[in-house]
Design a protein around this motif. Structure first.
Motif: not given
Length: 554
Positions: A392-401
């Motif tokens: 299991f992995r929680t993906d936290v990705a930065r969004l474009d502005e």
């Protein structure tokens, strides 16, 4: 918390009234007994589409009523309902009723006040979570993953939302000012020409009315000039009637003493001359007042034409021309002073952006740290649930502005890999329904302290498993239910034994009508049902003894 459920004429259920308590409640029964009917009935309360096929054969109307006791999320529900115009008294239960007609019509009520189905769907997440074999909501839907992680990470989303709103308002003010100045700048030369034109015209308040009056008077004088001149000639010259009367009066004055009647004639002549003199004086004054000067009339008419032409040009009354002049002067001044105003608004917008960025960056860091803790917590739950090969992995990705929003600058999604070496995929795309339910259970246990809906329902989470895995599922369901309310539809005796309340669902028939009923089992009833679940159709002493052992372990 769900406290009562009343069902009338839903499929095989003719009339059913159930009371529920906090903790773990289990629902068991043979396959086809009607467990899904209960969930369908509850789904109506949560805003599910009304299907006339749910109305019991021969009935005109079906209804479901659910009562929810106040809990931790009661305030959020009350606020949502108040925004929709439905009032809920503090501390009072929330009563939701749904009716379906056999012809397909549907009505909903909250505390006996009419409500839309959309409103039911809006409050449903606060009241009940249903996790089943084909669940596409709740924990499976990635749209809610960020909010779950934020609660786990204790992220102050309210402050971030307020900062986002303040930034948006600052940017809106800046954009509006820039647009206004740009539009005004485009019209600068036109404004300057208009201002010069109106300044040269110099319109005055009340001028139009005054000029119109002067023109009307002069036009009247022009029309009456001939008649007034002829009348004036009557009074003019040595042979005018008034002159003749004066000559006659002088002669009578010399002889009036000769006879009383002559004195009376002289007095009458004196009166006539006085009146004639007054008439002549008024006539002369009228001639002065109505004096007609063609040049003066032309000047007045030209001025009126110019004023009215200016009013038409600027789309206003002549009376408003002075105000229009001031308005355009102000617009020109705004263009000249606009750069300073824009600079101040740019500074305010930059400050608001920086304030939001600070909170969003802090939230992003907190999410990344919490994601690692959550992954570890879920991992600890997987092996007992026979998911030891899964990851299991929680993906936290930065969004474009361009995708930033009130909730921050991150996209959060729960990902899983069910086999060694397999790539991670979204939780919603897991192949096995049983595995999905167990993943949801593991995640719910890891997130247990962060709360959720007041009531959770797991539909056949134990499908396809038994023994130690079923035991582990039962333990975790009981742990989740210890701080709230959880209902589990189960085929597992290990899970059923964990229930604080045990409901038995059965179908019966008198040869003509088939009905589904639900019974709350007592101690002996629970033993018999768990023994049936262990042994099948024929309940053996060994099955009863095993049922006792399962119940003793709880």
């Amino acid at each position: 918390m769900l406290s009562h459920l009343s069902i009338r004429n839903i499929v095989l259920i003719e009339a059913l009234d159930l009371a529920f308590a906090p903790g773990l409640g289990v629902l068991t029964g043979e396959t086809g007994a009607g467990k899904s009917i209960l969930l369908d009935a509850l789904g109506l309360i949560l805003g599910m589409r009304a299907d006339s096929g749910l109305v019991r054969a021969g009935a005109d109307l079906a209804s479901v009523t659910a009562s929810f006791e106040p809990g931790a999320l009661h305030g959020a529900v009350a606020r949502t309902l108040a925004d929709a115009g439905v009032e809920v008294e503090p501390g009072e239960p929330i009563l939701i009723r749904r009716q379906i007609k056999a012809d397909g019509g549907s009505k909903a009520f909250i505390n006996d006040q009419p409500a839309s189905v959309a409103l039911l769907r809006e409050v449903a997440p606060y009241l009940v979570e249903i996790h089943g074999q084909h669940d596409d909501r709740g924990l499976v839907n990635p749209r809610g993953h960020r909010a779950l992680l934020d609660r786990y990470a204790r992220v102050d989303t309210a402050a971030m939302e307020a900062a986002w709103k303040a930034w948006g308002q600052a940017e809106a003010r800046l954009a509006k000012t820039r647009a206004g100045i740009a539009k005004a700048a485009e019209d600068r030369e036109l404004f300057q020409a208009h201002v010069a034109e109106l300044e040269a015209l110099a319109p005055q308040a009340g001028e139009e009315e005054e000029l119109a009056g002067e023109r009307a008077t002069m036009q009247k004088g022009e029309r009456l000039a001939g008649d007034l001149g002829a009348v004036q000639q009557v009074f003019a010259g040595s042979h005018s009637p008034l002159a003749e009367l004066r000559v006659a009066a002088r002669r009578l004055d010399r002889i009036a003493g000769e006879h009383p009647l002559l004195e009376e004639v002289l007095a009458a002549l004196d009166r006539a001359m006085i009146e004639a003199d007054d008439a002549e004086d008024k006539l002369n004054r009228a001639l002065d007042a109505l004096a007609f000067d063609p040049l003066a009339l032309d000047r007045v008419e030209t001025r009126l034409f110019d004023l009215r032409a200016a009013g038409r040009k600027h789309g206003c009354a002549v009376e408003d021309l002075p105000a229009k002049l001031e308005e355009m002067r102000s617009a020109l001044s705004a263009i000249e002073g606009g750069e300073a105003e824009v600079a101040a608004l740019e500074q305010a917008a930059a400050k608001a952006r920086a304030a939001w960025l600070k909170l969003a960056e802090a939230a992003s860091s907190a999410r990344a740290e919490a994601a690692l803790r959550l992954d570890a917590a879920v991992k600890a739950e997987l092996a007992p649930l026979k998911l030891d090969a899964a990851r299991f992995r929680t993906d936290v990705a930065r969004l474009d502005e361009a995708q930033w929003g009130a909730s921050g600058m991150d996209r959060v999604e729960f990902m899983i890999a069910t086999n060694p070496g397999a790539d991670f995929a979204p939780l919603a795309k897991i192949a096995s329904g049983g595995e999905l339910s167990r993943f949801i259970l593991a995640l719910k246990v890891a997130l247990a302290e962060e709360g959720g809906a007041a009531t959770m329902i797991f539909d056949e989470i134990d499908r396809g498993v038994g023994g130690a895995v079923a035991q582990a599922i039962g333990e975790r369901l009981a742990r989740l239910a210890s701080s709230g309310q959880l209902l589990a539809v189960t085929h597992s005796p290990q899970v059923a034994a964990r229930g604080g309340q045990h409901y038995f669902i059965a179908k019966s028939s008198d040869g003509l009508v088939t009905r589904t009923g639900v019974v709350l089992l007592d101690g002996s009833g629970r033993q018999e049902e768990i023994a049936r679940m262990l042994s099948g159709a024929e309940i053996t002493p060994e099955a009863r003894a095993q049922a006792d052992r399962l119940l003793e372990r709880v």
